[in-house]
Design a protein around this motif. Structure first.
Motif, short mmCIF file in Angstrom:
data_model
loop_
_atom_site.label_atom_id
_atom_site.label_comp_id
_atom_site.label_asym_id
_atom_site.label_seq_id
_atom_site.Cartn_x
_atom_site.Cartn_y
_atom_site.Cartn_z
N LYS A 185 0.84 -1.21 0.00
CA LYS A 185 0.00 0.00 0.00
C LYS A 185 0.87 1.25 0.00
CE LYS A 185 -4.14 -1.79 2.20
NZ LYS A 185 -5.04 -1.72 3.33
N LYS A 186 1.91 1.24 0.82
CA LYS A 186 2.82 2.39 0.88
C LYS A 186 3.55 2.55 -0.45
CE LYS A 186 6.47 4.58 3.60
NZ LYS A 186 6.79 5.42 2.49
N LEU A 187 3.95 1.45 -1.06
CA LEU A 187 4.59 1.52 -2.37
C LEU A 187 3.69 2.24 -3.36
CD1 LEU A 187 6.68 0.61 -4.61
CD2 LEU A 187 5.21 -1.38 -4.87
N MET A 188 2.43 1.81 -3.45
CA MET A 188 1.52 2.42 -4.42
C MET A 188 1.23 3.89 -4.07
SD MET A 188 1.47 0.07 -6.54
CE MET A 188 0.41 0.82 -7.76
N LYS A 189 1.14 4.20 -2.79
CA LYS A 189 0.95 5.60 -2.38
C LYS A 189 2.15 6.44 -2.79
CE LYS A 189 0.19 8.65 1.57
NZ LYS A 189 0.96 9.69 0.91
N ASP A 190 3.36 5.93 -2.52
CA ASP A 190 4.57 6.66 -2.90
C ASP A 190 4.64 6.87 -4.41
OD1 ASP A 190 5.26 6.68 -0.22
OD2 ASP A 190 6.85 5.16 -0.42
#
Length: 126
Positions: A66-71
């Motif tokens: 999720k953090k990857l896609m947000k970043d």
């Protein structure tokens, strides 16, 4: 992101008798989706090569998907470039999963540069 892909840990949690759940690529940690796609040393090196190639900040491989896609979504570029970055991200995730499956089911371990070159060669339409 929902941890539903068939990793050794998720299969064991679903009742499949899997005695060893260690990562088949590095052997350093349990095989979870986050480990295979971000945290495995192999994956970290792939992400480093890809981020250098597309000229974006280094991916935080200590986070989760999720953090990857947000970043990736937070990268400040025009919409066409953001679409390409998103497509390359998805292609990278897919290539890492495919590399894991090749190791598990075919006993074949592709070198880092082969995976990176495969990602670079995949067509990315905007």
């Amino acid at each position: 992101m929902l941890d539903r892909i068939a990793t050794a840990v998720t299969l064991r949690n679903r009742g499949v008798n899997i005695p060893k759940v260690v990562c088949k690529i590095c052997g350093a940690a349990d095989e979870t989706a986050v480990h295979i796609l971000l945290q495995c040393n192999y994956a970290k090196r792939v992400w480093e090569e890809i981020t250098n190639w597309i000229k974006i900040p280094i991916i935080d491989t200590d986070g989760d998907l999720k953090k990857l896609m947000k970043d990736i979504n937070d990268i400040q570029r025009n919409w066409k470039i953001k679409k390409v970055i998103h497509a390359v991200t998805i292609q990278t995730l897919w290539s890492l999963w495919r590399a894991r499956n090749d190791k598990v089911f075919k006993g074949k371990h592709e070198g880092l540069q082969i995976i990176v070159e495969d990602i670079k060669e995949l067509p990315t339409k905007v």
